[in-house]
Design an enzyme around this catalytic site. Structure first.
Site, PDB file in Angstrom:
ATOM      1  N   ALA A  65       0.922  -1.026  -0.134  1.00  0.00           N
ATOM      2  CA  ALA A  65      -0.163   0.246   0.072  1.00  0.00           C
ATOM      3  C   ALA A  65       0.745   1.224   0.081  1.00  0.00           C
ATOM      4  O   ALA A  65       1.917   1.204   0.351  1.00  0.00           O
ATOM      5  CB  ALA A  65      -0.882  -0.031   1.258  1.00  0.00           C
ATOM      6  N   GLY A 109       0.409  -5.000   0.868  1.00  0.00           N
ATOM      7  CA  GLY A 109      -0.733  -5.127  -0.033  1.00  0.00           C
ATOM      8  C   GLY A 109      -0.469  -5.761  -1.266  1.00  0.00           C
ATOM      9  O   GLY A 109      -1.474  -6.356  -1.906  1.00  0.00           O
ATOM     10  N   GLU A 112      -0.910  -9.412  -0.697  1.00  0.00           N
ATOM     11  CA  GLU A 112      -2.299  -9.635  -0.437  1.00  0.00           C
ATOM     12  C   GLU A 112      -2.996  -9.540  -1.410  1.00  0.00           C
ATOM     13  O   GLU A 112      -4.013 -10.318  -1.792  1.00  0.00           O
ATOM     14  CB  GLU A 112      -2.614  -8.624   0.751  1.00  0.00           C
ATOM     15  CG  GLU A 112      -1.844  -8.714   2.187  1.00  0.00           C
ATOM     16  CD  GLU A 112      -2.099  -7.711   2.959  1.00  0.00           C
ATOM     17  OE1 GLU A 112      -1.890  -6.437   2.707  1.00  0.00           O
ATOM     18  OE2 GLU A 112      -2.884  -7.886   4.105  1.00  0.00           O
ATOM     19  N   GLU A 132       4.859  -5.119   6.755  1.00  0.00           N
ATOM     20  CA  GLU A 132       4.426  -3.942   7.650  1.00  0.00           C
ATOM     21  C   GLU A 132       4.922  -3.795   8.825  1.00  0.00           C
ATOM     22  O   GLU A 132       4.641  -2.570   9.395  1.00  0.00           O
ATOM     23  CB  GLU A 132       2.759  -4.201   7.702  1.00  0.00           C
ATOM     24  CG  GLU A 132       2.129  -4.223   6.312  1.00  0.00           C
ATOM     25  CD  GLU A 132       2.013  -5.349   5.370  1.00  0.00           C
ATOM     26  OE1 GLU A 132       2.754  -6.381   5.794  1.00  0.00           O
ATOM     27  OE2 GLU A 132       1.031  -5.704   4.697  1.00  0.00           O
TER      28      GLU A 132
HETATM   29  N1  CO8 Z   1       4.796   3.051  -0.912  1.00  0.00           N
HETATM   30  C1  CO8 Z   1       4.877   4.420  -1.394  1.00  0.00           C
HETATM   31  N2  CO8 Z   1       6.326   4.507  -2.172  1.00  0.00           N
HETATM   32  C2  CO8 Z   1       6.944   3.309  -2.384  1.00  0.00           C
HETATM   33  C3  CO8 Z   1       6.423   2.296  -1.742  1.00  0.00           C
HETATM   34  C4  CO8 Z   1       5.319   2.102  -1.063  1.00  0.00           C
HETATM   35  N3  CO8 Z   1       4.941   1.067  -0.380  1.00  0.00           N
HETATM   36  N4  CO8 Z   1       7.613   1.290  -2.057  1.00  0.00           N
HETATM   37  C5  CO8 Z   1       8.402   1.769  -2.626  1.00  0.00           C
HETATM   38  N5  CO8 Z   1       7.878   3.125  -2.878  1.00  0.00           N
HETATM   39  C6  CO8 Z   1       8.620   4.110  -3.735  1.00  0.00           C
HETATM   40  C7  CO8 Z   1       9.967   4.577  -2.847  1.00  0.00           C
HETATM   41  O1  CO8 Z   1       9.622   5.636  -2.178  1.00  0.00           O
HETATM   42  C8  CO8 Z   1      10.845   5.223  -4.156  1.00  0.00           C
HETATM   43  O2  CO8 Z   1      10.256   6.541  -4.535  1.00  0.00           O
HETATM   44  P1  CO8 Z   1      11.183   7.715  -4.488  1.00  0.00           P
HETATM   45  O3  CO8 Z   1      12.159   7.383  -5.698  1.00  0.00           O
HETATM   46  O4  CO8 Z   1      10.375   8.706  -4.789  1.00  0.00           O
HETATM   47  O5  CO8 Z   1      12.170   7.802  -3.183  1.00  0.00           O
HETATM   48  C9  CO8 Z   1      10.369   4.228  -5.142  1.00  0.00           C
HETATM   49  O6  CO8 Z   1       9.147   3.407  -4.903  1.00  0.00           O
HETATM   50  C10 CO8 Z   1      11.587   3.250  -5.462  1.00  0.00           C
HETATM   51  O7  CO8 Z   1      11.722   2.439  -4.328  1.00  0.00           O
HETATM   52  P2  CO8 Z   1      13.301   2.417  -3.664  1.00  0.00           P
HETATM   53  O8  CO8 Z   1      14.270   3.510  -3.975  1.00  0.00           O
HETATM   54  O9  CO8 Z   1      12.984   2.042  -2.224  1.00  0.00           O
HETATM   55  O10 CO8 Z   1      13.492   0.993  -4.346  1.00  0.00           O
HETATM   56  P3  CO8 Z   1      14.604  -0.149  -3.824  1.00  0.00           P
HETATM   57  O11 CO8 Z   1      14.952  -0.936  -4.907  1.00  0.00           O
HETATM   58  O12 CO8 Z   1      15.793   0.352  -3.192  1.00  0.00           O
HETATM   59  O13 CO8 Z   1      13.848  -1.044  -2.638  1.00  0.00           O
HETATM   60  C11 CO8 Z   1      11.803  -2.026  -1.890  1.00  0.00           C
HETATM   61  C12 CO8 Z   1      12.625  -1.683  -3.035  1.00  0.00           C
HETATM   62  C13 CO8 Z   1      12.683  -3.109  -0.935  1.00  0.00           C
HETATM   63  C14 CO8 Z   1      10.669  -2.605  -2.170  1.00  0.00           C
HETATM   64  C15 CO8 Z   1      11.484  -0.601  -0.933  1.00  0.00           C
HETATM   65  O14 CO8 Z   1      10.958   0.122  -1.781  1.00  0.00           O
HETATM   66  C16 CO8 Z   1      10.545  -0.889   0.191  1.00  0.00           C
HETATM   67  O15 CO8 Z   1      10.958  -1.659   1.045  1.00  0.00           O
HETATM   68  N6  CO8 Z   1       9.155  -0.445  -0.100  1.00  0.00           N
HETATM   69  C17 CO8 Z   1       8.379  -0.624   0.892  1.00  0.00           C
HETATM   70  C18 CO8 Z   1       7.675  -1.947   1.348  1.00  0.00           C
HETATM   71  C19 CO8 Z   1       6.742  -2.011   2.278  1.00  0.00           C
HETATM   72  O16 CO8 Z   1       6.823  -1.747   3.422  1.00  0.00           O
HETATM   73  N7  CO8 Z   1       5.461  -2.240   1.939  1.00  0.00           N
HETATM   74  C20 CO8 Z   1       4.280  -2.669   2.719  1.00  0.00           C
HETATM   75  C21 CO8 Z   1       3.672  -1.406   2.712  1.00  0.00           C
HETATM   76  S1  CO8 Z   1       2.261  -1.249   4.087  1.00  0.00           S
HETATM   77  C22 CO8 Z   1       0.981  -2.248   3.360  1.00  0.00           C
HETATM   78  O17 CO8 Z   1       1.092  -2.618   2.170  1.00  0.00           O
HETATM   79  C23 CO8 Z   1      -0.307  -2.326   4.173  1.00  0.00           C
HETATM   80  C24 CO8 Z   1      -1.445  -2.896   3.266  1.00  0.00           C
HETATM   81  C25 CO8 Z   1      -2.804  -2.924   4.089  1.00  0.00           C
HETATM   82  C26 CO8 Z   1      -3.574  -1.873   3.430  1.00  0.00           C
HETATM   83  C27 CO8 Z   1      -4.826  -2.297   4.158  1.00  0.00           C
HETATM   84  C28 CO8 Z   1      -5.991  -1.139   3.983  1.00  0.00           C
HETATM   85  C29 CO8 Z   1      -7.183  -1.478   4.744  1.00  0.00           C
END
Ligand code: CO8
Length: 258
Positions: A65, A109, A112, A132
């Site tokens: 998400a 997400g 999921e 998460e």
């Molecule tokens: N949300 C927003 N932006 C994101 C997300 C995300 N989940 N993941 C990556 N991005 C963005 C980064 O911020 C970055 O943007 P920018 O260039 O503007 O800084 C761009 O994508 C590229 O990402 P990275 O530079 O971090 O790329 P890497 O190759 O270094 O890393 C990863 C890749 C490992 C995937 C890393 O981006 C990461 O850890 N992302 C987050 C993963 C995460 O924590 N996911 C869980 C999110 S919470 C969730 O999903 C809850 C779901 C339930 C919702 C329920 C509602 C009822």
């Protein structure tokens, strides 16, 4: 509805939906989930579509998400907006089969969403996870329930508590994905699988989907009873007559969804 976060096309009988927020690794924001729900609902109603495929990019199916969108929200915001709930219910309500074609990250997400599809075919670069916990939250789109059903309590608990990722080999070994294919062949393989399903009778395909999904929601005895009724009902279709006649006459069946 013109989509800003998806690219959709119908190829043969298959609706191919590509998540398309490349700058955010296809993070699921409200707009994307709303558009995805709309695209799936329309495909489910479209007589030209027999199977739906959801995919992302080579680097990410979806990295979760959208953290930027969620970061300032309060409990009251989340509870009153019913964040994501209606849209994910629309995806779960589809009667046509949905295949997730996963390459790269399927996290939070994103994992999921893949698990909401009917089955997952992964590329050898796929990485699944429920990270998460690293953000001070837990999964919220069914991850604690579905991942546990897919891979068992021990592995699901470890993944939810540590946030570690599972690679494609482990995902296949654990039953999370049906198959792993080389990244360069992913879409071709998934489309060939979809084409195989598209050849069948849409009535028996919908029945099989419904009956397998029922196994998640009920006891074994009730599930088998449900299946038996669905099985009997298929003998009211022309496609059952055609399928069996074609077998006996040693020819390919011509199903007509009747
Ligand atoms: N949300 C927003 N932006 C994101 C997300 C995300 N989940 N993941 C990556 N991005 C963005 C980064 O911020 C970055 O943007 P920018 O260039 O503007 O800084 C761009 O994508 C590229 O990402 P990275 O530079 O971090 O790329 P890497 O190759 O270094 O890393 C990863 C890749 C490992 C995937 C890393 O981006 C990461 O850890 N992302 C987050 C993963 C995460 O924590 N996911 C869980 C999110 S919470 C969730 O999903 C809850 C779901 C339930 C919702 C329920 C509602 C009822």
């Amino acid at each position: 509805m013109a989509y800003k976060t998806l690219i959709t096309e119908i190829r043969d009988d298959v609706e191919l939906i590509r998540l398309n927020r490349p700058d955010a690794l296809n993070a699921l924001n409200s707009q994307l989930l709303c558009e995805l729900a709309d695209a799936v609902t329309k495909a489910d109603r479209d007589p030209k579509v027999r199977v739906i495929v959801i995919t992302g990019s080579e680097k990410a199916f979806a990295a979760g998400a959208d953290i930027k969108e969620m970061s300032e929200k309060t409990y009251a915001d989340m509870a009153t907006e019913n964040f994501f709930t209606n849209d994910s219910n629309a995806i779960l309500a589809a009667r046509k089969p949905i295949i997730a074609a996963v390459s790269g990250y399927a996290l939070g997400g994103g994992c999921e969403l893949a698990m909401m599809c009917d089955f997952i075919i992964a590329s050898d670069t796929a990485k699944f996870g429920q990270p998460e916990i690293n953000l001070g939250i837990i999964a919220g789109l069914g991850g604690t329930q579905r991942l546990t059903r897919f891979v068992g309590k021990s592995k699901a608990m470890e993944m939810h508590l540590t946030g570690r990722f599972m690679d494609a080999t482990e995902a296949e070994r654990s039953g999370l994905v049906s198959r792993v294919v080389p990244a360069k062949n992913l879409l071709e393989d998934v489309m060939a699988t979809a084409a195989k399903i598209a050849e069948k009778s849409a009535i028996s395909v919908a029945s099989a989907k419904e009956a397998v999904n029922r196994s998640y929601e009920t006891t074994l005895t009730e599930g088998v009873l449900f299946e038996r009724r669905a099985f009997y009902a298929l003998f009211a279709t022309e496609d059952q007559k055609e399928g069996m006649a074609a077998f006996l006459e040693k020819r390919a069946p011509q199903f007509r969804d009747k």
